[in-house]
Scaffold this motif. Structure first.
Motif, short mmCIF file in Angstrom:
data_model
loop_
_atom_site.label_atom_id
_atom_site.label_comp_id
_atom_site.label_asym_id
_atom_site.label_seq_id
_atom_site.Cartn_x
_atom_site.Cartn_y
_atom_site.Cartn_z
N CYS A 50 -24.51 -41.90 64.27
CA CYS A 50 -23.14 -42.25 64.61
C CYS A 50 -22.30 -40.99 64.69
O CYS A 50 -22.15 -40.26 63.70
N LYS A 53 -19.13 -40.93 65.19
CA LYS A 53 -17.83 -41.19 64.54
C LYS A 53 -17.92 -40.94 63.03
O LYS A 53 -17.04 -40.32 62.44
N HIS A 54 -19.00 -41.42 62.42
CA HIS A 54 -19.15 -41.31 60.96
C HIS A 54 -20.00 -40.10 60.55
O HIS A 54 -20.13 -39.83 59.36
N ARG A 62 -23.32 -39.65 60.58
CA ARG A 62 -24.45 -40.01 59.72
C ARG A 62 -25.42 -40.93 60.47
O ARG A 62 -25.07 -41.55 61.46
N GLU A 108 -27.41 -44.34 60.86
CA GLU A 108 -27.13 -45.73 60.51
C GLU A 108 -28.19 -46.62 61.13
O GLU A 108 -28.64 -46.38 62.25
N CYS A 119 -21.95 -49.41 65.22
CA CYS A 119 -20.80 -48.76 65.86
C CYS A 119 -20.85 -48.94 67.38
O CYS A 119 -21.87 -49.28 67.96
#
Length: 58
Positions: free
Chosen positions: A11, A13-14, A16, A18, A23
């Protein structure tokens, strides 16, 4: 869990790895077969870019 739900993504955005499509599609890279590979997503992309640039220069 379906195949796409068990796949791993990175991801953007994060920042990390996942599991599953949590997302927005534009924010994730993958799918990858496992968490370790998803965690290397940015490194894999850099390696592919270097390789593609080298082919373009040939």
């Amino acid at each position: 869990m379906g195949e796409s739900d068990s796949a791993w993504y990175y991801c953007l955005k994060h920042h990390r790895a996942e599991q599953g499509k949590r997302c927005w599609f534009a924010d994730r890279m993958g799918p990858y077969p496992d968490r370790a590979t998803a965690e290397r997503a940015l490194e894999i992309a850099r390696e592919r870019n270097v390789s593609a640039d080298a082919r373009d220069e040939s």
